[in-house]
Design a protein around this motif. Structure first.
Motif, mmCIF file in Angstrom:
data_model
loop_
_atom_site.group_PDB
_atom_site.id
_atom_site.type_symbol
_atom_site.label_atom_id
_atom_site.label_comp_id
_atom_site.label_asym_id
_atom_site.label_seq_id
_atom_site.Cartn_x
_atom_site.Cartn_y
_atom_site.Cartn_z
ATOM 1 N N ASP A 63 65.206 -57.975 55.837
ATOM 2 C CA ASP A 63 64.045 -57.128 55.549
ATOM 3 C C ASP A 63 63.049 -57.910 54.689
ATOM 4 N N ASP A 64 61.900 -57.292 54.419
ATOM 5 C CA ASP A 64 60.828 -57.967 53.678
ATOM 6 C C ASP A 64 61.268 -58.390 52.281
ATOM 7 N N GLN A 65 61.977 -57.539 51.567
ATOM 8 C CA GLN A 65 62.372 -57.891 50.199
ATOM 9 C C GLN A 65 63.313 -59.085 50.203
ATOM 10 N N THR A 66 64.298 -59.080 51.089
ATOM 11 C CA THR A 66 65.222 -60.208 51.162
ATOM 12 C C THR A 66 64.497 -61.464 51.609
ATOM 13 N N ALA A 67 63.539 -61.331 52.527
ATOM 14 C CA ALA A 67 62.749 -62.479 52.976
ATOM 15 C C ALA A 67 62.008 -63.101 51.796
ATOM 16 N N LEU A 68 61.400 -62.266 50.970
ATOM 17 C CA LEU A 68 60.675 -62.773 49.812
ATOM 18 C C LEU A 68 61.636 -63.413 48.805
ATOM 19 N N GLU A 69 62.805 -62.824 48.615
ATOM 20 C CA GLU A 69 63.798 -63.397 47.708
ATOM 21 C C GLU A 69 64.241 -64.783 48.192
ATOM 22 N N ILE A 70 64.465 -64.931 49.494
ATOM 23 C CA ILE A 70 64.842 -66.229 50.065
ATOM 24 C C ILE A 70 63.728 -67.238 49.820
ATOM 25 N N HIS A 71 62.507 -66.823 50.094
ATOM 26 C CA HIS A 71 61.346 -67.694 49.922
ATOM 27 C C HIS A 71 61.225 -68.155 48.463
ATOM 28 N N LEU A 72 61.320 -67.233 47.546
ATOM 29 C CA LEU A 72 61.169 -67.572 46.141
ATOM 30 C C LEU A 72 62.328 -68.425 45.641
ATOM 31 N N ALA A 73 63.546 -68.112 46.076
ATOM 32 C CA ALA A 73 64.709 -68.877 45.630
ATOM 33 C C ALA A 73 64.606 -70.336 46.062
ATOM 34 N N GLU A 74 64.175 -70.583 47.284
ATOM 35 C CA GLU A 74 64.058 -71.973 47.733
ATOM 36 C C GLU A 74 63.018 -72.722 46.921
ATOM 37 N N ASN A 75 61.906 -72.101 46.637
ATOM 38 C CA ASN A 75 60.868 -72.765 45.863
ATOM 39 C C ASN A 75 61.281 -72.987 44.424
ATOM 40 N N GLN A 76 62.012 -72.046 43.863
ATOM 41 C CA GLN A 76 62.425 -72.158 42.467
ATOM 42 C C GLN A 76 63.405 -73.312 42.272
ATOM 43 N N ASP A 77 64.164 -73.651 43.309
ATOM 44 C CA ASP A 77 65.180 -74.691 43.188
ATOM 45 C C ASP A 77 64.647 -76.115 43.379
ATOM 46 N N ARG A 78 63.356 -76.254 43.634
ATOM 47 C CA ARG A 78 62.780 -77.589 43.789
ATOM 48 C C ARG A 78 62.849 -78.348 42.471
ATOM 49 N N GLU A 79 62.889 -79.654 42.568
ATOM 50 C CA GLU A 79 62.938 -80.492 41.372
ATOM 51 C C GLU A 79 61.584 -80.610 40.681
ATOM 52 N N ASP A 80 60.502 -80.499 41.436
ATOM 53 C CA ASP A 80 59.175 -80.771 40.891
ATOM 54 C C ASP A 80 58.383 -79.501 40.570
ATOM 55 N N VAL A 81 59.072 -78.469 40.112
ATOM 56 C CA VAL A 81 58.422 -77.206 39.777
ATOM 57 C C VAL A 81 57.539 -77.419 38.553
ATOM 58 N N THR A 82 56.277 -77.006 38.675
ATOM 59 C CA THR A 82 55.344 -77.125 37.554
ATOM 60 C C THR A 82 55.244 -75.786 36.826
ATOM 61 N N ILE A 83 54.588 -75.803 35.700
ATOM 62 C CA ILE A 83 54.395 -74.558 34.962
ATOM 63 C C ILE A 83 53.541 -73.581 35.771
ATOM 64 N N VAL A 84 52.606 -74.094 36.553
ATOM 65 C CA VAL A 84 51.779 -73.221 37.380
ATOM 66 C C VAL A 84 52.630 -72.603 38.500
ATOM 67 N N ASP A 85 53.587 -73.366 39.036
ATOM 68 C CA ASP A 85 54.533 -72.792 39.992
ATOM 69 C C ASP A 85 55.299 -71.648 39.321
ATOM 70 N N GLU A 86 55.707 -71.871 38.073
ATOM 71 C CA GLU A 86 56.443 -70.836 37.344
ATOM 72 C C GLU A 86 55.594 -69.581 37.141
ATOM 73 N N VAL A 87 54.295 -69.759 36.949
ATOM 74 C CA VAL A 87 53.402 -68.604 36.830
ATOM 75 C C VAL A 87 53.463 -67.790 38.122
ATOM 76 N N GLU A 88 53.433 -68.469 39.261
ATOM 77 C CA GLU A 88 53.531 -67.786 40.556
ATOM 78 C C GLU A 88 54.883 -67.097 40.717
ATOM 79 N N PHE A 89 55.966 -67.777 40.304
ATOM 80 C CA PHE A 89 57.290 -67.148 40.379
ATOM 81 C C PHE A 89 57.295 -65.866 39.552
ATOM 82 N N ALA A 90 56.764 -65.962 38.331
ATOM 83 C CA ALA A 90 56.740 -64.798 37.444
ATOM 84 C C ALA A 90 55.988 -63.643 38.090
ATOM 85 N N LYS A 91 54.823 -63.948 38.644
ATOM 86 C CA LYS A 91 54.001 -62.904 39.275
ATOM 87 C C LYS A 91 54.736 -62.256 40.446
#
Length: 169
Positions: free
Chosen positions: A90-118
């Motif tokens: 479903d949409d919520q799980t799809a978004l969780e998958i999307h966010l989890a993959e991005n959060q696990d990247r090595e090169d996450v910036t503070i601006v990426d974290e702002v997007e994660f928070a939002k």
């Protein structure tokens, strides 16, 4: 064709069949080391499959949940196929998958974290404790990243480029 796929099926498709996620797509503001990444994929191929889901009523495309960089590199270097892990979610799980993959990247910036928070605060209906827990952060870190949402695009660019830094107590 794609609507008949089962959850966790592993298939190969043309990268042009993978379209951006309707719920928000890739959160990366800037691509770092993309030329190097493309060269690596050209030399070694795509080792880790991208993650996508079938789109109701669309037999010719899949919605990309994770692996935007791999898809974009495949398109740029002209790969005929990319490996795809299918998730029927479903949409919520799809978004969780999307966010989890991005959060696990090595090169996450503070601006990426702002997007994660939002996105996590939205996903958790404004519940900061729940969102922070899902991110593996303290509520204070989530709150400080949410405060950065008030910054102008120029300030966020300067943060992303390392011109200015956030000082934490």
């Amino acid at each position: 064709m794609f609507n008949q796929l089962q959850d966790n099926a592993l298939i190969s498709v043309t990268p042009s069949a993978l379209i951006d996620m309707a719920l928000g797509g890739n959160i990366r503001r800037k691509r770092r080391n993309f030329e190097e990444f493309k060269a690596k994929i050209k030399a070694q191929g795509i080792i880790q499959p991208v993650v996508a889901r079938p789109i109701e009523g669309n037999e010719s495309q899949l919605e990309l949940l994770g692996g935007y960089g791999r898809r974009d590199a495949a398109l740029a270097i002209g790969l005929d196929e990319v490996p795809v892990l299918i998730r029927v979610v479903d949409d919520q799980t799809a978004l969780e998958i999307h966010l989890a993959e991005n959060q696990d990247r090595e090169d996450v910036t503070i601006v990426d974290e702002v997007e994660f928070a939002k996105r996590y605060i939205s996903l958790h209906h404004g519940d900061r404790q729940s969102a922070a827990q899902a991110l593996g952060w303290e509520v204070s870190k989530l709150s400080s990243r949410l405060e950065l949402l008030t910054c102008t695009p120029d300030v966020l660019d300067a943060l992303d480029d390392g011109v200015i830094k956030v000082v934490t107590p």
